[in-house]
Design a protein around this motif. Structure first.
Motif, PDB file in Angstrom:
ATOM      1  N   VAL A 108      63.002  27.776  52.608  1.00 20.34           N
ATOM      2  CA  VAL A 108      61.658  28.522  51.877  1.00 20.34           C
ATOM      3  C   VAL A 108      61.193  29.746  52.070  1.00 20.34           C
ATOM      4  O   VAL A 108      61.131  31.066  51.942  1.00 20.34           O
ATOM      5  CB  VAL A 108      60.815  27.983  51.074  1.00 20.34           C
ATOM      6  CG1 VAL A 108      59.372  28.330  50.448  1.00 20.34           C
ATOM      7  CG2 VAL A 108      60.857  26.427  51.023  1.00 20.34           C
TER       8      VAL A 108
ATOM      9  N   ASP B 142      51.261  27.824  52.378  1.00 22.02           N
ATOM     10  CA  ASP B 142      52.050  29.020  51.499  1.00 22.02           C
ATOM     11  C   ASP B 142      52.519  28.549  49.659  1.00 22.02           C
ATOM     12  O   ASP B 142      52.593  27.384  50.194  1.00 22.02           O
ATOM     13  CB  ASP B 142      53.508  30.019  51.818  1.00 22.02           C
ATOM     14  CG  ASP B 142      54.164  30.857  51.243  1.00 22.02           C
ATOM     15  OD1 ASP B 142      54.623  30.474  50.142  1.00 22.02           O
ATOM     16  OD2 ASP B 142      54.132  32.282  51.732  1.00 22.02           O
ATOM     17  N   ARG B 143      51.857  28.956  49.332  1.00 20.27           N
ATOM     18  CA  ARG B 143      52.440  28.501  47.382  1.00 20.27           C
ATOM     19  C   ARG B 143      53.991  28.173  47.547  1.00 20.27           C
ATOM     20  O   ARG B 143      54.009  26.540  46.850  1.00 20.27           O
ATOM     21  CB  ARG B 143      51.945  29.723  46.632  1.00 20.27           C
ATOM     22  CG  ARG B 143      51.696  29.004  45.263  1.00 20.27           C
ATOM     23  CD  ARG B 143      51.335  30.240  44.517  1.00 20.27           C
ATOM     24  NE  ARG B 143      51.214  29.723  42.726  1.00 20.27           N
ATOM     25  CZ  ARG B 143      49.676  29.201  42.178  1.00 20.27           C
ATOM     26  NH1 ARG B 143      49.172  29.386  42.712  1.00 20.27           N
ATOM     27  NH2 ARG B 143      49.640  28.801  41.220  1.00 20.27           N
ATOM     28  N   ASP B 144      54.950  28.863  48.198  1.00 21.22           N
ATOM     29  CA  ASP B 144      56.112  28.650  48.191  1.00 21.22           C
ATOM     30  C   ASP B 144      56.756  27.330  48.426  1.00 21.22           C
ATOM     31  O   ASP B 144      57.782  26.606  46.948  1.00 21.22           O
ATOM     32  CB  ASP B 144      57.126  29.915  48.212  1.00 21.22           C
ATOM     33  CG  ASP B 144      56.634  31.376  47.438  1.00 21.22           C
ATOM     34  OD1 ASP B 144      56.446  31.409  46.318  1.00 21.22           O
ATOM     35  OD2 ASP B 144      57.399  31.907  47.762  1.00 21.22           O
TER      36      ASP B 144
ATOM     37  N   THR C 101      55.445  24.815  45.228  1.00 22.52           N
ATOM     38  CA  THR C 101      56.381  25.562  43.593  1.00 22.52           C
ATOM     39  C   THR C 101      57.773  25.383  43.882  1.00 22.52           C
ATOM     40  O   THR C 101      58.679  24.027  43.540  1.00 22.52           O
ATOM     41  CB  THR C 101      56.038  26.791  43.486  1.00 22.52           C
ATOM     42  OG1 THR C 101      56.249  27.516  44.454  1.00 22.52           O
ATOM     43  CG2 THR C 101      54.676  27.102  43.066  1.00 22.52           C
ATOM     44  N   ARG C 102      58.363  24.620  45.324  1.00 25.55           N
ATOM     45  CA  ARG C 102      59.491  24.804  44.864  1.00 25.55           C
ATOM     46  C   ARG C 102      58.899  23.434  45.489  1.00 25.55           C
ATOM     47  O   ARG C 102      61.003  23.032  44.848  1.00 25.55           O
ATOM     48  CB  ARG C 102      59.923  25.322  46.586  1.00 25.55           C
ATOM     49  CG  ARG C 102      61.210  24.995  46.966  1.00 25.55           C
ATOM     50  CD  ARG C 102      62.411  25.542  46.162  1.00 25.55           C
ATOM     51  NE  ARG C 102      62.226  27.414  46.413  1.00 25.55           N
ATOM     52  CZ  ARG C 102      63.639  27.406  47.730  1.00 25.55           C
ATOM     53  NH1 ARG C 102      64.048  26.890  48.266  1.00 25.55           N
ATOM     54  NH2 ARG C 102      62.890  28.235  48.218  1.00 25.55           N
TER      55      ARG C 102
END
Length: 220
Positions: free
Chosen positions: A144, A150-152, A155-156
């Motif tokens: 990532v 971290d939001r990513d 969401t991933r």
């Protein structure tokens, strides 16, 4: 109904590397000039570790460990090779012991699981292979290019399971990385508080427990 889990790995599925890091910090302290306590080195290393990981350029966790330790060694006047000192930590990442309750939990859970880990992918793969573990999906910071919270990262993981935020729980042992990270992504958090810490009243924890087996009843 919970349709899936996002699951931290180190400190949740397997034991974290706290003891290994302290042993390394003690070695640095022993070689420092003037003298310094191992606890002070450990605190400084933890701070530098987070500073490097939070920097503008993504660096692998191995790089973060070595670079931050090198900074601390220079600051306390310890001559030596941070790569050699970190070797024990990296070896540990590939063969950490399972936490109590992990086998029972994984044998009984029926929903899909995505591991969400800050560790480098090769080290995580080695640790899973060491214990013969397999999961529906795996998301690492190396892929990532960001670290929890971290939001990513979250969401991933949701995308990997093809589920929504309200379909899952995120389970982890870090309030800062796991609990607050999941909460910011709209995901309920399960805090594995195996260190017996006191939880601040405003921490957004949906469930608090000491090991994964206590989660089985919630999922049934």
């Amino acid at each position: 109904m919970i349709k899936g889990l996002l699951l931290d790995f180190y400190g949740t599925v397997v034991e974290d590397d706290d003891a290994i890091m302290q042993a390394i910090a003690d070695q640095v302290a022993a070689g420092a000039s003037p003298s310094v306590a191992g606890g002070e080195v450990m605190d400084a290393w933890a701070w530098e570790y987070e500073a490097v990981a939070a920097g503008p350029q993504f660096r692998t966790l191995r790089h973060c460990a070595m670079h931050s330790l090198a900074r601390v060694m220079a600051a306390v006047g310890c001559a030596g090779d941070p790569v050699r000192l970190c070797a024990a930590q990296f070896e540990y990442w590939q063969s950490p012991p399972l936490r109590p309750g992990t086998r029972e939990f994984l044998s009984r859970v029926t929903v899909p699981i995505c591991v969400v880990s800050d560790v480098d992918r090769a080290d995580l793969d080695a640790a899973m292979a060491h214990h013969g573990l397999a999961f529906t999906a795996v998301v690492t910071s190396e892929e990532v290019r960001a670290y929890k919270p971290d939001r990513d990262m979250f969401t991933r993981a949701l995308a990997a399971l093809d589920l929504r935020a309200d379909d899952v729980l995120h389970v982890g042992d870090s309030t800062s990385a796991d609990v607050y990270g999941a909460h910011a992504a709209g995901i309920q958090a399960v805090w594995i508080n195996h260190r017996g810490h006191t939880r601040p009243d405003d921490t957004p924890v949906a469930y608090e427990m000491t090991d994964l087996t206590q989660l089985i009843e919630i999922l049934q």
